[in-house]
Design a protein around this motif. Structure first.
Motif, PDB file in Angstrom:
ATOM      1  N   GLN A  57     -20.202  -2.690   0.386  1.00  0.00           N
ATOM      2  CA  GLN A  57     -19.046  -2.884  -0.539  1.00  0.00           C
ATOM      3  C   GLN A  57     -18.885  -1.597  -1.570  1.00  0.00           C
ATOM      4  N   ASP A  60     -16.808   0.774   0.585  1.00  0.00           N
ATOM      5  CA  ASP A  60     -15.416   0.326   0.685  1.00  0.00           C
ATOM      6  C   ASP A  60     -14.569   0.497  -0.674  1.00  0.00           C
ATOM      7  N   GLN A  61     -15.477   0.523  -1.806  1.00  0.00           N
ATOM      8  CA  GLN A  61     -14.804   0.877  -3.218  1.00  0.00           C
ATOM      9  C   GLN A  61     -14.219   2.231  -3.034  1.00  0.00           C
ATOM     10  N   TRP A  63     -12.628   3.882  -0.942  1.00  0.00           N
ATOM     11  CA  TRP A  63     -11.762   3.884   0.109  1.00  0.00           C
ATOM     12  C   TRP A  63     -10.564   3.076  -0.833  1.00  0.00           C
ATOM     13  N   ASP A  64     -10.999   2.022  -1.413  1.00  0.00           N
ATOM     14  CA  ASP A  64     -10.093   1.135  -2.378  1.00  0.00           C
ATOM     15  C   ASP A  64      -9.527   1.901  -3.405  1.00  0.00           C
ATOM     16  N   ILE A  65     -10.287   2.784  -3.996  1.00  0.00           N
ATOM     17  CA  ILE A  65      -9.813   3.728  -4.946  1.00  0.00           C
ATOM     18  C   ILE A  65      -9.089   4.680  -4.572  1.00  0.00           C
ATOM     19  N   GLU A  67      -7.185   4.386  -1.957  1.00  0.00           N
ATOM     20  CA  GLU A  67      -5.640   3.564  -1.644  1.00  0.00           C
ATOM     21  C   GLU A  67      -5.006   3.408  -2.938  1.00  0.00           C
ATOM     22  N   GLU A  68      -5.624   2.944  -3.847  1.00  0.00           N
ATOM     23  CA  GLU A  68      -4.989   2.617  -5.209  1.00  0.00           C
ATOM     24  C   GLU A  68      -4.271   3.792  -5.847  1.00  0.00           C
ATOM     25  N   LYS A  84      -2.113   4.499   4.459  1.00  0.00           N
ATOM     26  CA  LYS A  84      -3.092   3.036   4.533  1.00  0.00           C
ATOM     27  C   LYS A  84      -3.875   2.877   5.698  1.00  0.00           C
ATOM     28  N   ALA A  88      -7.784   3.052   6.206  1.00  0.00           N
ATOM     29  CA  ALA A  88      -8.515   1.784   6.741  1.00  0.00           C
ATOM     30  C   ALA A  88      -9.632   2.215   7.954  1.00  0.00           C
ATOM     31  N   ARG A  91     -12.625   3.083   5.617  1.00  0.00           N
ATOM     32  CA  ARG A  91     -13.246   1.892   5.420  1.00  0.00           C
ATOM     33  C   ARG A  91     -13.838   1.249   6.458  1.00  0.00           C
TER      34      ARG A  91
END
Length: 200
Positions: A57, A60-61, A63-65, A67-68, A84, A88, A91
């Motif tokens: 996790q 993943d965070q 790559w979430d950051i 993307e956001e 995106k 992905a 991620r």
């Protein structure tokens, strides 16, 4: 002359099709990464490289950051969809190494050795490049794919906040890694005469 090192260096490629089919444990990979960084050279043995090894996790965070952050910048929907998809793919791996420079160590050296002050920041970049090469090759030796990404400085503040990193650690690159789900493409090289000189 036969060289196992050069064979491993050639094996190290940018792998974008990553997966989670890795048999090594997070602890084993962490040890691999930290050993490679510790054994990499740095000017004045300054050891300015910092590495944060993230799994599951936490990885993943990252790559979430990314993307956001890019969602606020990339305004074209078609372009953002490609972005995106690329994110992905990072991620999809099992982990990410964050490479950072300890700027406080750089500044101390600048003060201690004023005659060389202008060189310590470039030398720190050389040190982090050497560490990245060493880790990347060590991962490749184990059959683990990786690539090197540079979303800094756009994500710096969010990354520091998310993982409670010291303010003096400057983010320089992100390395997603995982199983190799598809090989890298062919690599082109510049003509030897453009790159090298042989003087005997």
């Amino acid at each position: 002359m036969k060289s196992e090192f050069n064979q491993l260096a050639a094996q190290r490629r940018s792998i974008y099709a990553l997966g989670k089919n890795v048999t090594a444990t997070p602890e084993e990979i962490y040890e691999l990464v930290t050993t490679a960084v510790r054994n990499s050279p740095s000017a004045f043995n300054s050891q300015t490289v910092r590495a944060v090894v993230l799994f599951n996790q936490a990885s993943d965070q990252v790559w979430d950051i990314v993307e956001e952050t890019l969602a606020k910048i990339v305004t074209d929907p078609a372009a953002f969809e490609k972005t995106k998809q690329k994110i992905a793919s990072f991620r999809a791996g099992i982990g990410t190494v964050l490479y950072l420079t300890d700027t406080s160590s750089v500044h101390k050296l600048e003060e201690q050795f004023p005659a060389y002050a202008a060189n310590f920041a470039p030398w720190a970049e050389q040190a982090i490049g050497g560490s990245q090469q060493a880790v990347w090759t060590a991962l490749a030796e184990q059959g683990i794919g990786a690539s090197l990404q540079h979303y800094n400085p756009l994500i710096d503040d969010a990354i520091h906040h998310a993982f409670d990193l010291p303010a003096e650690w400057q983010l320089r690159a992100e390395m997603p890694f995982g199983s190799i789900e598809a090989p890298a493409g062919n690599k082109d090289y510049l003509d030897e005469q453009q790159v090298f000189k042989f003087i005997k």
